[in-house]
Write a protein that holds these residues in place. Sequence first.
Motif, mmCIF file in Angstrom:
data_model
loop_
_atom_site.group_PDB
_atom_site.id
_atom_site.type_symbol
_atom_site.label_atom_id
_atom_site.label_comp_id
_atom_site.label_asym_id
_atom_site.label_seq_id
_atom_site.Cartn_x
_atom_site.Cartn_y
_atom_site.Cartn_z
ATOM 1 N N PHE A 298 -19.252 76.385 -37.815
ATOM 2 C CA PHE A 298 -17.842 77.192 -36.960
ATOM 3 C C PHE A 298 -17.148 78.355 -37.574
ATOM 4 O O PHE A 298 -16.689 78.460 -37.004
ATOM 5 N N LEU A 299 -16.691 78.423 -39.243
ATOM 6 C CA LEU A 299 -16.496 78.680 -39.773
ATOM 7 C C LEU A 299 -17.036 80.381 -39.413
ATOM 8 O O LEU A 299 -16.622 81.010 -38.782
ATOM 9 N N GLN A 300 -18.082 80.558 -39.469
ATOM 10 C CA GLN A 300 -19.124 81.337 -38.949
ATOM 11 C C GLN A 300 -19.039 82.030 -38.230
ATOM 12 O O GLN A 300 -18.536 82.754 -37.529
ATOM 13 N N GLN A 301 -18.577 81.446 -36.320
ATOM 14 C CA GLN A 301 -19.010 81.228 -35.647
ATOM 15 C C GLN A 301 -17.451 82.017 -34.995
ATOM 16 O O GLN A 301 -17.344 82.130 -33.313
ATOM 17 N N HIS A 302 -17.070 81.398 -35.277
ATOM 18 C CA HIS A 302 -15.164 81.246 -35.304
ATOM 19 C C HIS A 302 -13.977 81.739 -36.172
ATOM 20 O O HIS A 302 -12.821 81.972 -36.370
ATOM 21 N N PRO A 303 -13.996 83.521 -36.466
ATOM 22 C CA PRO A 303 -13.489 84.322 -37.128
ATOM 23 C C PRO A 303 -12.113 84.340 -36.172
ATOM 24 O O PRO A 303 -11.099 84.281 -37.080
ATOM 25 N N GLU A 304 -11.924 83.916 -35.687
ATOM 26 C CA GLU A 304 -11.046 84.848 -34.609
ATOM 27 C C GLU A 304 -9.879 83.701 -34.572
ATOM 28 O O GLU A 304 -8.695 83.962 -34.685
ATOM 29 N N ILE A 305 -10.637 82.467 -34.891
ATOM 30 C CA ILE A 305 -9.512 81.416 -35.021
ATOM 31 C C ILE A 305 -8.964 81.274 -36.585
ATOM 32 O O ILE A 305 -7.375 80.861 -36.361
ATOM 33 N N TRP A 306 -9.446 80.969 -37.768
ATOM 34 C CA TRP A 306 -9.377 80.593 -38.875
ATOM 35 C C TRP A 306 -8.549 81.618 -40.009
ATOM 36 O O TRP A 306 -8.200 81.658 -40.791
ATOM 37 N N HIS A 307 -9.062 82.982 -39.499
ATOM 38 C CA HIS A 307 -8.888 84.251 -40.646
ATOM 39 C C HIS A 307 -7.514 83.900 -40.327
ATOM 40 O O HIS A 307 -6.946 84.675 -41.168
ATOM 41 N N GLY A 308 -6.703 83.740 -39.055
ATOM 42 C CA GLY A 308 -4.850 84.365 -39.196
ATOM 43 C C GLY A 308 -4.496 82.627 -40.176
ATOM 44 O O GLY A 308 -3.257 82.768 -39.939
ATOM 45 N N TRP A 309 -5.469 82.068 -40.546
ATOM 46 C CA TRP A 309 -4.261 80.709 -41.192
ATOM 47 C C TRP A 309 -4.638 81.051 -42.828
ATOM 48 O O TRP A 309 -3.558 80.339 -43.645
ATOM 49 N N VAL A 310 -5.317 82.019 -43.147
ATOM 50 C CA VAL A 310 -4.992 82.317 -44.847
ATOM 51 C C VAL A 310 -5.205 83.607 -45.298
ATOM 52 O O VAL A 310 -5.209 84.682 -44.058
ATOM 53 N N SER A 311 -4.858 84.020 -45.742
ATOM 54 C CA SER A 311 -4.646 85.728 -46.567
ATOM 55 C C SER A 311 -5.563 86.294 -46.358
ATOM 56 O O SER A 311 -7.172 85.538 -46.004
ATOM 57 N N GLU A 312 -5.450 87.768 -46.256
ATOM 58 C CA GLU A 312 -6.785 88.985 -46.421
ATOM 59 C C GLU A 312 -7.651 88.636 -46.649
ATOM 60 O O GLU A 312 -9.065 88.397 -46.590
ATOM 61 N N ALA A 313 -7.446 88.490 -48.436
ATOM 62 C CA ALA A 313 -8.043 88.229 -49.429
ATOM 63 C C ALA A 313 -9.080 87.142 -49.376
ATOM 64 O O ALA A 313 -10.001 86.915 -49.915
ATOM 65 N N ALA A 314 -8.498 85.615 -48.882
ATOM 66 C CA ALA A 314 -9.299 85.181 -48.391
ATOM 67 C C ALA A 314 -10.175 84.843 -47.960
ATOM 68 O O ALA A 314 -11.013 84.156 -48.199
ATOM 69 N N ALA A 315 -9.820 85.256 -46.988
ATOM 70 C CA ALA A 315 -10.390 85.627 -45.379
ATOM 71 C C ALA A 315 -11.792 86.606 -45.854
ATOM 72 O O ALA A 315 -13.441 85.783 -45.313
ATOM 73 N N LYS A 316 -11.959 87.145 -47.067
ATOM 74 C CA LYS A 316 -13.069 87.649 -47.645
ATOM 75 C C LYS A 316 -13.864 87.020 -48.100
ATOM 76 O O LYS A 316 -14.802 87.420 -48.270
ATOM 77 N N LYS A 317 -13.473 86.011 -48.509
ATOM 78 C CA LYS A 317 -14.095 85.691 -50.248
ATOM 79 C C LYS A 317 -14.867 84.647 -48.861
ATOM 80 O O LYS A 317 -15.846 83.843 -48.919
ATOM 81 N N ILE A 318 -14.173 84.381 -48.626
ATOM 82 C CA ILE A 318 -14.998 83.171 -47.400
ATOM 83 C C ILE A 318 -16.260 83.384 -47.062
ATOM 84 O O ILE A 318 -17.028 82.874 -46.789
ATOM 85 N N ASP A 319 -15.943 84.951 -46.355
ATOM 86 C CA ASP A 319 -16.827 85.464 -45.204
ATOM 87 C C ASP A 319 -17.908 85.656 -46.366
ATOM 88 O O ASP A 319 -18.992 85.449 -45.616
ATOM 89 N N ALA A 320 -17.841 86.212 -47.296
ATOM 90 C CA ALA A 320 -18.833 86.281 -48.172
ATOM 91 C C ALA A 320 -19.311 85.290 -48.408
ATOM 92 O O ALA A 320 -20.417 85.243 -48.877
ATOM 93 N N THR A 321 -19.329 84.081 -48.778
ATOM 94 C CA THR A 321 -19.722 82.487 -48.265
ATOM 95 C C THR A 321 -20.668 82.221 -47.511
ATOM 96 O O THR A 321 -21.807 81.298 -47.469
ATOM 97 N N LEU A 322 -20.300 82.702 -46.534
ATOM 98 C CA LEU A 322 -21.134 81.899 -45.504
ATOM 99 C C LEU A 322 -22.432 82.891 -45.152
ATOM 100 O O LEU A 322 -22.595 81.981 -43.448
#
Length: 322
Positions: A298-322
Amino acid sequence: MKLNRNVMAGLLSLGLFAGSAATQAAGWCDSGKPVKFAGLNWESAMLLTDVLQTLLKEGYGCTVDTLPGNSITMESALSSNDIQVLSEEWVGRSEVWNKAAASGKVVGVGAPIVGATEGWYVPRYVVEGDAKRALKAKAPALKTIADLAQYAELFKDPEEPGKGRFYNCPAGWTCELENSEMLKSYGLESRYTNFRPGTGPALDAAVLSSYKRGEPILFYYWTPTPLMGQVDLIKLEEKPGVDKKISIQVGLSKAFHEQAPELVAVLEKVNLPIDLLNQNLARMTREHIDSPKLAKLFLQQHPEIWHGWVSEAAAKKIDATL
């Protein structure tokens, strides 16, 4: 150089204030405290919990943990801060939650799921028949829960043939208590056994088994769930004037709500669109995907949904783990 006492006191005061602010800014997770989640055992809550744990772990460096248990037990644990997050709290349904909220021990935030429904259901073929399956309508006049008084024989309990069987929620779920009260209030307690499956999957299995055989079955169910995409059901109407508005929030302990503002800001924004959630839950069942794996997909396929929940820095960290 000498400083007068007032200046010295002011500097000390500022130093103490700065130290206090720095401690608060360090946050819940930086201080080494884990974020403990309720290990709820129905599909939407499992998926939501795994999504939230991933966000906090990978985006904010939190240590996360899960304590398994039913909803009532977990609400009690939340009120005593034995856990900090209950990802899917159906607000107002439980006396445990209501009392804890009234005394300020728990706080509900955000709207992680909007548009959920619940009720008592029967397969559509029971009321309307199914020409493709050569099934005749066995209860064409069945529309309301009150009508069930005349159909106990149709939903015969195999263990108590003199009664019908109503499939309730598993024991320990909040809905189990509410449904039990409804049996009494509708005068159905003497006509139907109040059957409680041991688990959510056991309830699913009973519904699907009867559905495949074209047999009558009466049961409580809710959305969002995978089952609703697999069967065609009719929801029985309640008494006139009954309005069950469902509000789902993320439940937090008072201590966590006060001491983790950065994380609370994330949880306040969480919302899984219900159609997308239903699709993912159906995929969970269809493809036999476990909840942690589905959360990652879900996180891999729908960043447009959850990126808005977290800070920009956190989003980059999460994306890097996916």
